[in-house]
Design a protein around this motif. Structure first.
Motif, mmCIF file in Angstrom:
data_model
loop_
_atom_site.group_PDB
_atom_site.id
_atom_site.type_symbol
_atom_site.label_atom_id
_atom_site.label_comp_id
_atom_site.label_asym_id
_atom_site.label_seq_id
_atom_site.Cartn_x
_atom_site.Cartn_y
_atom_site.Cartn_z
ATOM 1 N N HIS A 107 0.824 -1.213 0.000
ATOM 2 C CA HIS A 107 0.000 0.000 0.000
ATOM 3 C C HIS A 107 0.852 1.255 0.000
ATOM 4 O O HIS A 107 1.982 1.244 0.499
ATOM 5 N N ILE A 108 0.281 2.330 -0.526
ATOM 6 C CA ILE A 108 0.951 3.634 -0.493
ATOM 7 C C ILE A 108 0.119 4.555 0.392
ATOM 8 O O ILE A 108 -0.956 5.008 0.009
ATOM 9 N N GLY A 109 0.620 4.781 1.595
ATOM 10 C CA GLY A 109 -0.130 5.591 2.547
ATOM 11 C C GLY A 109 0.228 7.059 2.447
ATOM 12 O O GLY A 109 -0.607 7.926 2.645
ATOM 13 N N CYS A 110 1.496 7.345 2.172
ATOM 14 C CA CYS A 110 1.933 8.746 2.216
ATOM 15 C C CYS A 110 2.701 9.133 0.972
ATOM 16 O O CYS A 110 2.602 10.235 0.496
ATOM 17 N N ASP A 111 3.490 8.203 0.450
ATOM 18 C CA ASP A 111 4.398 8.471 -0.662
ATOM 19 C C ASP A 111 5.472 9.492 -0.277
ATOM 20 O O ASP A 111 6.151 10.028 -1.133
ATOM 21 N N LYS A 126 11.348 0.842 2.460
ATOM 22 C CA LYS A 126 10.128 1.511 2.017
ATOM 23 C C LYS A 126 10.136 1.536 0.491
ATOM 24 O O LYS A 126 10.976 2.200 -0.111
ATOM 25 N N SER A 152 7.688 8.765 2.474
ATOM 26 C CA SER A 152 8.661 8.007 3.273
ATOM 27 C C SER A 152 8.370 7.987 4.766
ATOM 28 O O SER A 152 9.246 7.655 5.555
ATOM 29 N N GLN A 153 7.165 8.321 5.161
ATOM 30 C CA GLN A 153 6.870 8.436 6.592
ATOM 31 C C GLN A 153 6.116 7.244 7.175
ATOM 32 O O GLN A 153 6.302 6.932 8.338
ATOM 33 N N CYS A 154 5.202 6.609 6.402
ATOM 34 C CA CYS A 154 4.161 5.803 7.049
ATOM 35 C C CYS A 154 4.453 4.317 7.127
ATOM 36 O O CYS A 154 3.884 3.613 7.936
ATOM 37 N N GLY A 155 5.278 3.794 6.227
ATOM 38 C CA GLY A 155 5.632 2.383 6.291
ATOM 39 C C GLY A 155 4.607 1.419 5.710
ATOM 40 O O GLY A 155 4.836 0.207 5.749
ATOM 41 N N ALA A 156 3.510 1.918 5.126
ATOM 42 C CA ALA A 156 2.518 0.999 4.537
ATOM 43 C C ALA A 156 3.108 0.243 3.353
ATOM 44 O O ALA A 156 2.617 -0.821 2.975
ATOM 45 N N CYS A 157 4.171 0.785 2.768
ATOM 46 C CA CYS A 157 4.765 0.235 1.541
ATOM 47 C C CYS A 157 5.965 -0.658 1.824
ATOM 48 O O CYS A 157 6.691 -0.991 0.888
ATOM 49 N N CYS A 192 8.307 2.919 -1.587
ATOM 50 C CA CYS A 192 8.038 4.225 -2.209
ATOM 51 C C CYS A 192 9.287 5.083 -2.212
ATOM 52 O O CYS A 192 9.274 6.182 -2.762
HETATM 53 S S1 FES Z 1 3.933 5.024 1.268
HETATM 54 FE FE1 FES Z 1 4.290 5.847 3.252
HETATM 55 S S2 FES Z 1 6.383 5.261 3.594
HETATM 56 FE FE2 FES Z 1 6.030 4.565 1.578
#
Ligand code: FES
Ligand SMILES: Cc1cc2nc3c(=O)[nH]c(=O)nc-3n(C[C@H](O)[C@H](O)[C@H](O)COP(=O)(O)OP(=O)(O)OC[C@H]3O[C@@H](n4cnc5c(N)ncnc54)[C@H](O)[C@@H]3O)c2cc1C
Ligand code: FES
Lengths: 263, 161
Positions: B37-41, B58, B43-48, B60
């Protein structure tokens, strides 16, 4: 992102050649550069990836006992491989960002970027490290030249960083909880010929040495030696996370904690 | 354009990508592996989070070209070969470690990376390891419980209970 090509050379010589082309830029771990490219704040024609260059990878011990880190070595590797030889450096590297950032971000990228809140500049300046590039050796005292400013020339690559190992050291970081960078971070290193104290996150001029604390700690390496010192708020960063007064206060508190924790 | 070849979840795959193609976009758009998943794009959220040569990264914040020749693992390759949930995934279900599920692929991949290096982490180590994985739903306690359970340890009676 604007369009660009990526090259992945396997030797320093090939990387330097690729970087001599117009609008070529080095790519380390990309943990700063990729977000910058996404914001279209940079427009390189070619990115030259340094992470596949074997001679820029890894940690070893130099002839004079110093810890030598290849310029493209990631933070996780430094944390793991200096745990015994230089615990202060290992602790700093192992606390940068989060695990995924540490698996990609490199020492060369961090020092080239010289973010005013980054951790590695404090280790390099606090250790009196030597920054080695493809053309020369630069003493840390001459290398850092203000926020995001360094002695590096266009196309120059950090191939290695040599850290003299202190008797005792510690990096104390007050984490800015959203970014995980240092709100204020202080690296204290006690050498046979004196103590070095490097402060990051605080000054508008980027990382700097707190010389009054160095003098006080060189004659008495204890937190109490700092009692009489004050840190002026002039020139300190002020943002929504902390005022300049707050940062100035933290410099002394973090220095004291670093001294107490030094091992 | 550059052509890349890599192993993704045990299968060899190839594709043509631009220099600027992110690994997350290559997985999602070219390989149709949309579990990452792409939560933020940013580099903050870690969904990717995925694994490249066994390391959590990460996706993204990495270019597809940089994964040329690598061994890549994504959430789609985590289930057991018979299709049942693996130990970590099952523990997330048993301990209610997800609500909307958006962060879960990254959480599971981070947890797997942690347990590979540290099979019996303390609760504090689990929390520290997840610093780069953000969850807007669970408040993290049940994620921590799930990872403790997946490592075969007692599930702590964590705060807020
Ligand atoms: S989409 Fe949030 S860190 Fe990669
Ligand atoms: C979520 C998150 C949290 C973070 N937290 C912290 C933190 O707590 N503390 C901290 O210090 N940092 C932190 N960082 C930054 C991280 O450490 C970066 O890895 C680092 O600043 C840049 O290194 P890089 O290898 O990724 O460089 P890149 O992003 O690839 O490059 C950065 C710059 O350096 C240049 N460059 C790269 N390598 C070299 C080289 N060898 N020689 C010359 N120039 C080079 C590039 O051209 C570019 O201009 C964080 C980053 C993220 C995304
Ligand atoms: S379960 Fe919704 S973001 Fe974590």
């Amino acid at each position: 992102m604007y369009a660009f090509e990526i090259e992945r050379p396997s030797t320093i010589a090939d990387a330097i050649k690729a970087l001599s082309e117009e609008d070529a830029q080095a790519l380390g771990g990309g943990q700063t550069l990729i977000p910058t490219l996404k914001q279209r704040l940079a427009m390189p024609a070619t990115l030259v990836s340094l992470t596949g260059i074997g001679e820029m990878q890894g940690v070893c011990i130099g002839d004079n006992g110093e810890v030598c880190v290849g310029g493209a070595t990631n933070h996780a590797t430094v944390a793991a491989e200096t745990a015994a030889s230089y615990p202060g450096l290992s602790g700093l590297a192992g606390n940068i960002g989060d695990p995924a950032v540490r698996n990609r971000g490199t020492v060369g990228g961090s020092l080239a970027n010289n973010d005013p809140s980054a951790c590695y500049p404090a280790a390099a300046l606090g250790s009196g490290a030597t920054i080695i590039t493809n053309t020369r050796q630069i003493a840390a005292d001459d290398y850092f030249q203000g926020m995001f400013e360094t002695a590096l020339e266009e196309g120059e690559v950090i191939t290695e960083v040599r850290f003299p190992v202190p008797e005792k050291s510690h990096y104390e970081k007050f984490v800015q909880p959203a970014s995980r960078f240092a709100l204020v971070g202080v690296f204290v290193a006690k050498y046979a010929d004196g103590v070095r104290v490097a402060v990051t996150g605080a000054s508008e001029n980027g990382v700097y040495r707190w010389s009054e604390a160095e003098t006080a700690l060189s004659s008495d390496f204890s937190k109490d030696a700092l009692d009489g010192l004050t840190v002026p708020a002039d020139g300190m960063i002020a943002d929504l996370h902390g005022s300049s007064d707050y940062r100035a206060h933290l410099v002394k508190v973090m220095t004291g904690r670093a001294v107490t924790a030094a091992a | 354009m550059a052509s890349v070849t890599m192993t993704v979840n045990g299968k060899s795959v190839s594709g043509d990508v631009e220099g600027r193609t992110l690994m997350s976009d290559f997985l999602r758009n070219d390989l149709r592996l949309t579990g990452t998943h792409i939560g933020c794009d940013t580099s903050q959220c870690g969904a990717c989070v995925i694994h490249v040569n066994g390391e959590a990264v990460k996706s993204c914040t990495m270019f597809a070209v940089e994964a040329d020749g690598a061994e890549v693992a994504t959430i789609e390759g985590q289930a057991n070969t018979d299709g049942s949930l693996n130990v970590i995934q099952q523990a997330f279900q048993d301990h209610h470690g997800l609500q909307c599920g958006f962060c879960t692929p990254g959480m599971v991949m981070s947890a797997a990376a942690l347990l590979k290096d540290n099979p019996k982490p303390s609760e504090a180590e689990v929390r520290e390891y997840l610093e780069g994985n953000i969850c807007r739903c669970t408040g993290y306690h049940n994620i921590v419980k799930a990872i403790m359970a997946a490592s075969g340890q007692d599930v702590p009676a964590v705060a807020a209970e």
